[in-house]
Write a protein that holds these residues in place. Structure first.
Motif, PDB file in Angstrom:
ATOM      1  N   UNK A 184      67.993  29.583  35.935  1.00 48.25           N
ATOM      2  CA  UNK A 184      68.228  29.733  37.371  1.00 48.25           C
ATOM      3  C   UNK A 184      69.561  30.424  37.691  1.00 48.25           C
ATOM      4  N   UNK A 185      70.513  30.347  36.746  1.00 47.74           N
ATOM      5  CA  UNK A 185      71.806  31.003  36.973  1.00 47.74           C
ATOM      6  C   UNK A 185      71.692  32.505  36.773  1.00 47.74           C
ATOM      7  N   UNK A 186      72.489  33.246  37.553  1.00 48.74           N
ATOM      8  CA  UNK A 186      72.611  34.684  37.315  1.00 48.74           C
ATOM      9  C   UNK A 186      73.457  34.899  36.053  1.00 48.74           C
ATOM     10  N   UNK A 187      73.344  36.053  35.412  1.00 51.75           N
ATOM     11  CA  UNK A 187      74.252  36.335  34.285  1.00 51.75           C
ATOM     12  C   UNK A 187      75.698  36.181  34.758  1.00 51.75           C
ATOM     13  N   UNK A 188      76.503  35.489  33.973  1.00 53.64           N
ATOM     14  CA  UNK A 188      77.890  35.223  34.377  1.00 53.64           C
ATOM     15  C   UNK A 188      78.014  33.978  35.253  1.00 53.64           C
ATOM     16  N   UNK A 189      76.869  33.379  35.604  1.00 54.67           N
ATOM     17  CA  UNK A 189      76.877  32.176  36.451  1.00 54.67           C
ATOM     18  C   UNK A 189      77.460  30.970  35.721  1.00 54.67           C
ATOM     19  N   UNK A 190      77.851  29.989  36.513  1.00 53.10           N
ATOM     20  CA  UNK A 190      78.571  28.832  35.979  1.00 53.10           C
ATOM     21  C   UNK A 190      77.849  27.536  36.335  1.00 53.10           C
TER      22      UNK A 190
END
Ligand SMILES: C[S@@+](CC[C@H](N)C(=O)[O-])C[C@H]1O[C@@H](n2cnc3c(N)ncnc32)[C@H](O)[C@@H]1O
Length: 235
Positions: A128-134
């Motif tokens: 569910x996170x975008x690339x680079x998401x935390x």
């Protein structure tokens, strides 16, 4: 479990312990910004309780776009603070893949979730996170000073020095107990099994419990000293 939460447990504690609240808020802000290195973007808070930390984040310039909170009492309070609240368990909420910049669990909602469910949930969060998401997990570790005192208080029900000390840095004894006390290393392994490879840690509340509300404590790297620890996974 969820209706056992009353907003007063949190409101009363935070009013009476402003420096502990501020120390934990600083840790949360360090975690979601990777210590000031990124913008938080589209942000989801899981197990937000009354939304008090989310309101403090908003005052500091960090918007929380959506809250997931299963307790009706606490969700109502967060809604009253103006947040978009979904009243549900985290594991029951579908999110689009690659749709979230920042997701955080402040105050151990993952400690109410069994291991098999959590494994699936962390894999889902990775997608569910975008690339680079935390994804930031903030917790009271079981072997920390506060973690030990809280667990001891479950076993020692009569008034004792432990209960006296605990009142200086913990919620009402009636607040529902976190069910699963896992170490930061155990959460690290669960996150890695979900697909995360880059993991960072910060901590605060390193003083003895009776001194923690005397002033705002600094955030430092690591996880082996603090009674409040942020384990942060970056996609
Ligand atoms: C100790 S409270 C922390 C509340 C708030 N974040 C704070 O730090 O003050 C834990 C929260 O996790 C929520 N929770 C429990 N199980 C959950 C689940 N499966 N999914 C999402 N939230 C959950 C509870 O309703 C509660 O609001």
């Amino acid at each position: 479990m969820t209706d056992a939460f009353r907003h007063e447990y949190f409101d009363d504690f935070e009013r009476d312990h402003p420096n502990i609240f501020a120390s934990k808020l600083k840790l949360l802000e360090t975690a979601i910004t990777l210590d000031g290195a990124r913008e938080t973007g589209y942000t989801v808070s899981v197990g937000a309780g009354t939304g008090s930390y989310e309101a403090a984040l908003r005052a500091d310039g960090f918007e929380v776009d959506r809250i997931i909170e299963p307790s009706a009492n606490l969700a109502a309070e967060a809604r009253a603070r103006g947040f978009d609240v979904t009243e549900a368990f985290a594991q029951d909420v579908p999110f689009e893949d690659s749709s979230i910049d920042t997701m955080f669990y402040n105050g151990s909602a993952f400690g109410f979730i069994d291991e098999a469910t959590l494994c699936d949930l962390f894999s889902a969060h990775y997608r569910q996170l975008k690339p680079g998401g935390v994804l930031a997990l903030l917790d009271v570790p079981p072997a920390s000073a506060l973690g030990l005192a809280v667990q001891a208080s479950f076993l020692i029900t009569q008034e004792s020095y432990i209960s006296e000390v605990l009142r200086s840095s913990w919620y009402s004894a009636d607040t529902p107990h976190k069910e699963y006390w896992r170490t930061t290393d155990e959460y690290r392994a669960l996150l890695e099994s979900g697909g995360f490879t880059r993991l960072l840690t910060w901590q605060t509340l390193r003083r003895h419990l009776i001194y923690q509300n005397e002033s705002v404590e600094p955030v430092v790297q690591g996880y082996q000293e603090g009674s409040y620890v942020a384990l942060v996974a970056v996609k």
